[in-house]
Design an enzyme around this catalytic site. Sequence first.
Site: not given
Length: 336
Positions: A154, A181, A277
Amino acid sequence: MKVLVVDDSAHNRRLLSELLESSPDVKVVGTAIDGNEGLRQVMALHPDVVTLDLEMPRLGGYSFLRLLKSTAPTPVIVISSYAHKTDVFKALELGAFDFIAKPAKLTTEVLEKLRKELQEKVHAARLVRPEMKPVKRPKVMTLEPSFVVGIGASTGGPPAVQRLLESLSPEPSMSLLVCQHMPKQFTRAFAERLDRLGPFSVREAQEGDLLAPGHVFIAPGGRQLVVYRQNGQYVLGTPPPTMQDKHAPSVDRLFMSLAEVFGSKTIGVVLTGMGSDGALGSKAIQRAGGEVWAESEETAVIYGMPQEAVATGAVSRVLPLGEIGPALVELARKRR
């Protein structure tokens, strides 16, 4: 934390300054209307982070990045519109830390999302080390075609993913699936940029693509990336997110899919990022007999995602970013 805003638009300078200073520990110490003034301000004010518009008169964003890197290395966050997404990855190649997509319409909801993303990435950028040296490539690598690596990242992820891919040899025989992401308008340009930089064939995944050795597939923004077996082949799916999905793309969804299809032949790698995540997916890979690795705190820009994965007990190896690629090579040789 001291931030310098470089943008030729007075409106943008004012807006970015207000959004940044809504955080009590951020101070905009100066603004600049072009790259020349930006460099002078960096030398005079010594900011922790710079936000940068790429399209400016006189000295533009690319030249600013080149000169900044050689004179006063400072983390830079590029502010770019969706219309110029390919420019973002050129800026990352020149040393920018990360980017933020400039929204076309500034509604209240959009402004709040922009404020949160801006503050998150500015705080993360402060932790990077611009002088970090590139990783040397191993000379040899031979992997089984069914050796599959899932990578999740991310905040701070785009340069981390690039460094990992560049640390692998030019004769790869593994398949890699990347969940970064990123807004949907940018994932294809991200894949195209990576495709030009190394020996791998890199593309944004599309529904029905066949998983193949020596290929890297980037999860499309706004959708999920999964794998299923059909007629003896491994096929990629890119379904839309469900109500239960917190992220799209989701590292958890990717890892769970790989665990179900490939079992012990799966390696999950959790890189820098905020949040958790990948934690649930890491447990799924462990239960299936695969391995989960995490980037260490010493190199992770944000240690959130790796830390959450480690906390599950599913992670078998914690490595600095520069050691992950060579470790994959070593493991593959042992499995031949």
